[in-house]
Design a protein around this motif. Structure first.
Motif, PDB file in Angstrom:
ATOM      1  N   CYS A   1      10.328  14.948   6.787  1.00 38.65           N
ATOM      2  CA  CYS A   1      10.006  16.162   7.555  1.00 38.65           C
ATOM      3  C   CYS A   1       9.801  15.898   9.043  1.00 38.65           C
ATOM      4  CB  CYS A   1       8.765  16.850   6.973  1.00 38.65           C
ATOM      5  SG  CYS A   1       7.235  15.908   7.211  1.00 38.65           S
ATOM      6  N   GLY A   2       9.752  14.618   9.463  1.00 36.81           N
ATOM      7  CA  GLY A   2       9.607  14.286  10.879  1.00 36.81           C
ATOM      8  C   GLY A   2       8.179  14.316  11.398  1.00 36.81           C
ATOM      9  N   ALA A   3       7.200  14.617  10.543  1.00 33.78           N
ATOM     10  CA  ALA A   3       5.799  14.658  10.987  1.00 33.78           C
ATOM     11  C   ALA A   3       5.333  13.257  11.363  1.00 33.78           C
ATOM     12  CB  ALA A   3       4.920  15.234   9.882  1.00 33.78           C
ATOM     13  N   THR A   4       4.465  13.174  12.397  1.00 32.72           N
ATOM     14  CA  THR A   4       3.887  11.882  12.802  1.00 32.72           C
ATOM     15  C   THR A   4       2.378  11.956  12.639  1.00 32.72           C
ATOM     16  OG1 THR A   4       3.778  12.597  15.106  1.00 32.72           O
ATOM     17  CG2 THR A   4       5.724  11.356  14.441  1.00 32.72           C
ATOM     18  N   TRP A   5       1.769  10.821  12.356  1.00 32.63           N
ATOM     19  CA  TRP A   5       0.304  10.740  12.206  1.00 32.63           C
ATOM     20  C   TRP A   5      -0.149   9.299  12.382  1.00 32.63           C
ATOM     21  CZ3 TRP A   5       3.660  10.799   8.207  1.00 32.63           C
ATOM     22  CH2 TRP A   5       3.504   9.854   7.201  1.00 32.63           C
ATOM     23  N   GLN A   6      -1.415   9.163  12.656  1.00 30.10           N
ATOM     24  CA  GLN A   6      -2.023   7.846  12.821  1.00 30.10           C
ATOM     25  C   GLN A   6      -2.460   7.362  11.433  1.00 30.10           C
ATOM     26  OE1 GLN A   6      -2.204   6.102  15.715  1.00 30.10           O
ATOM     27  NE2 GLN A   6      -3.159   4.357  14.696  1.00 30.10           N
ATOM     28  N   GLN A   7      -1.776   6.326  10.930  1.00 30.17           N
ATOM     29  CA  GLN A   7      -2.128   5.777   9.604  1.00 30.17           C
ATOM     30  C   GLN A   7      -3.141   4.670   9.797  1.00 30.17           C
ATOM     31  OE1 GLN A   7      -1.137   6.697   6.390  1.00 30.17           O
ATOM     32  NE2 GLN A   7      -2.772   5.265   5.867  1.00 30.17           N
TER      33      GLN A   7
ATOM     34  N   MET B   1       0.843  -1.189   0.000  1.00 28.81           N
ATOM     35  CA  MET B   1       0.000   0.000   0.000  1.00 28.81           C
ATOM     36  C   MET B   1       0.885   1.248   0.000  1.00 28.81           C
ATOM     37  SD  MET B   1      -1.448  -0.037   3.928  1.00 28.81           S
ATOM     38  CE  MET B   1      -1.938   1.641   4.139  1.00 28.81           C
ATOM     39  N   ILE B   2       0.311   2.367  -0.470  1.00 28.86           N
ATOM     40  CA  ILE B   2       1.039   3.634  -0.521  1.00 28.86           C
ATOM     41  C   ILE B   2       0.587   4.499   0.649  1.00 28.86           C
ATOM     42  CG2 ILE B   2       1.523   5.706  -1.896  1.00 28.86           C
ATOM     43  CD1 ILE B   2       2.618   3.141  -3.109  1.00 28.86           C
ATOM     44  N   VAL B   3       1.554   4.980   1.437  1.00 27.90           N
ATOM     45  CA  VAL B   3       1.281   5.860   2.573  1.00 27.90           C
ATOM     46  C   VAL B   3       1.818   7.239   2.210  1.00 27.90           C
ATOM     47  CG1 VAL B   3       1.810   6.334   4.997  1.00 27.90           C
ATOM     48  CG2 VAL B   3       1.395   3.988   4.234  1.00 27.90           C
ATOM     49  N   THR B   4       0.993   8.292   2.395  1.00 31.13           N
ATOM     50  CA  THR B   4       1.392   9.653   2.047  1.00 31.13           C
ATOM     51  C   THR B   4       1.473  10.502   3.306  1.00 31.13           C
ATOM     52  OG1 THR B   4       0.227   9.428  -0.045  1.00 31.13           O
ATOM     53  CG2 THR B   4       0.814  11.662   0.621  1.00 31.13           C
ATOM     54  N   CYS B   5       2.581  11.215   3.453  1.00 32.75           N
ATOM     55  CA  CYS B   5       2.755  12.113   4.603  1.00 32.75           C
ATOM     56  C   CYS B   5       1.808  13.304   4.427  1.00 32.75           C
ATOM     57  CB  CYS B   5       4.199  12.589   4.677  1.00 32.75           C
ATOM     58  SG  CYS B   5       4.445  13.881   5.930  1.00 32.75           S
ATOM     59  N   PRO B   6       0.973  13.606   5.454  1.00 34.26           N
ATOM     60  CA  PRO B   6       0.032  14.721   5.328  1.00 34.26           C
ATOM     61  C   PRO B   6       0.718  16.091   5.331  1.00 34.26           C
ATOM     62  CG  PRO B   6      -0.126  13.739   7.508  1.00 34.26           C
ATOM     63  CD  PRO B   6       0.807  12.892   6.729  1.00 34.26           C
ATOM     64  N   ALA B   7       1.973  16.149   5.822  1.00 34.18           N
ATOM     65  CA  ALA B   7       2.662  17.439   5.906  1.00 34.18           C
ATOM     66  C   ALA B   7       3.422  17.765   4.614  1.00 34.18           C
ATOM     67  CB  ALA B   7       3.623  17.431   7.095  1.00 34.18           C
ATOM     68  N   CYS B   8       4.301  16.862   4.168  1.00 33.88           N
ATOM     69  CA  CYS B   8       5.147  17.169   3.002  1.00 33.88           C
ATOM     70  C   CYS B   8       4.726  16.413   1.735  1.00 33.88           C
ATOM     71  CB  CYS B   8       6.615  16.886   3.323  1.00 33.88           C
ATOM     72  SG  CYS B   8       6.972  15.126   3.561  1.00 33.88           S
ATOM     73  N   ARG B   9       3.696  15.582   1.815  1.00 35.12           N
ATOM     74  CA  ARG B   9       3.141  14.821   0.680  1.00 35.12           C
ATOM     75  C   ARG B   9       4.127  13.792   0.122  1.00 35.12           C
ATOM     76  NH1 ARG B   9      -1.570  14.972   1.815  1.00 35.12           N
ATOM     77  NH2 ARG B   9      -2.125  14.179  -0.218  1.00 35.12           N
TER      78      ARG B   9
ATOM     79  N   VAL C   1       2.804   6.491  12.620  1.00 30.92           N
ATOM     80  CA  VAL C   1       3.965   6.460  11.727  1.00 30.92           C
ATOM     81  C   VAL C   1       4.600   7.842  11.691  1.00 30.92           C
ATOM     82  CG1 VAL C   1       3.156   4.556  10.285  1.00 30.92           C
ATOM     83  CG2 VAL C   1       2.493   6.878   9.718  1.00 30.92           C
ATOM     84  N   ARG C   2       5.886   7.882  11.243  1.00 24.46           N
ATOM     85  CA  ARG C   2       6.609   9.146  11.177  1.00 24.46           C
ATOM     86  C   ARG C   2       7.289   9.259   9.826  1.00 24.46           C
ATOM     87  NH1 ARG C   2      11.831  10.944  12.521  1.00 24.46           N
ATOM     88  NH2 ARG C   2      12.461   8.905  13.239  1.00 24.46           N
ATOM     89  N   CYS C   3       7.255  10.459   9.251  1.00 27.26           N
ATOM     90  CA  CYS C   3       7.894  10.757   7.961  1.00 27.26           C
ATOM     91  C   CYS C   3       9.376  10.979   8.189  1.00 27.26           C
ATOM     92  CB  CYS C   3       7.257  11.993   7.331  1.00 27.26           C
ATOM     93  SG  CYS C   3       8.037  12.480   5.767  1.00 27.26           S
ATOM     94  N   VAL C   4      10.235  10.284   7.442  1.00 26.59           N
ATOM     95  CA  VAL C   4      11.684  10.431   7.622  1.00 26.59           C
ATOM     96  C   VAL C   4      12.196  11.716   6.982  1.00 26.59           C
ATOM     97  CG1 VAL C   4      12.134   7.955   7.807  1.00 26.59           C
ATOM     98  CG2 VAL C   4      12.185   9.036   5.562  1.00 26.59           C
TER      99      VAL C   4
END
Length: 197
Positions: free
Chosen positions: A30-36, A1-9, A25-28
């Motif tokens: 921009c460092g943003a975290t979110w509940q996927q 599956m494809i996961v997209t960071c809500p902050a930096c896309r 999960v956390r984006c490597v």
């Protein structure tokens, strides 16, 4: 599956089992975290449909292009003039292949042997190319003239004559002669074809 960071896309390809029902999960980048949340089956079906549409579109374009290239020569050359040189190349290549052999002095004759009528064909086959060629078989087809009077004998016969020699030198002539038994001797159309490989 494809996961997209809500902050930096930024997008990540992740196994669906790793997310399970949901995971933090956390984006490597921009460092943003979110509940996927887990991707639903509907989203998977939607991506499969989109993929199918993409491939269908691709093969449709390929098929239409090939059809236009081979069956709409005048349209293609009118829209894209450089295609004319491509068609000229193909025609010259085909013409060159057809001119490898030439038939001279072809004639037919009828002869009666043991009370049966035979029709014969004779002539010369010439190698018009600059190379040694393998001799082709000669296929002869005979049929009644189309439009012959009703009630007349309908006749059609095809036979193949193999040459005695296997190869022919440039500009060399090879004589051929072949016979077929029980031929009606009127209203015949004869067609001779070389079975060139």
């Amino acid at each position: 599956m494809i996961v997209t960071c809500p902050a930096c896309r930024n997008k990540y390809s992740v196994q669906a089992e790793a997310i399970g029902d949901g995971k933090l999960v956390r984006c490597v980048i921009c460092g943003a975290t979110w509940q996927q949340l887990a991707v639903s089956g509907v989203d998977n079906d939607k991506s499969r449909v989109i993929e199918t549409i993409k491939w269908t579109f691709f093969w449709s374009i390929v098929f239409i292009s090939l059809f236009m290239l081979f069956f709409a020569k005048s349209t293609v050359t009118r829209v894209w003039t450089p295609a004319a040189s491509f068609y000229t190349f193909l025609e010259n290549k085909q013409a060159g292949e057809k001119k490898m052999f030439k038939m001279n002095n072809v004639s037919n004759f009828f002869v009666k042997k043991c009370g049966k009528l035979y029709m014969g064909l004779k002539g010369e086959l010439v190698n018009t190319s600059d190379e040694v060629q393998i001799l082709p078989s000669i296929t002869i087809s005979l049929k009644n003239e189309e439009g012959a009077a009703p009630g007349k004998f309908r006749f059609k016969k095809i036979w193949t004559h193999d040459m005695l020699y296997k190869k022919i030198l440039p500009n060399q002539k090879v004589a051929f002669e072949t016979e077929l038994q029980s031929i009606p001797h009127n209203n015949l159309i004869c067609d001779i074809k070389l079975d060139v490989l």
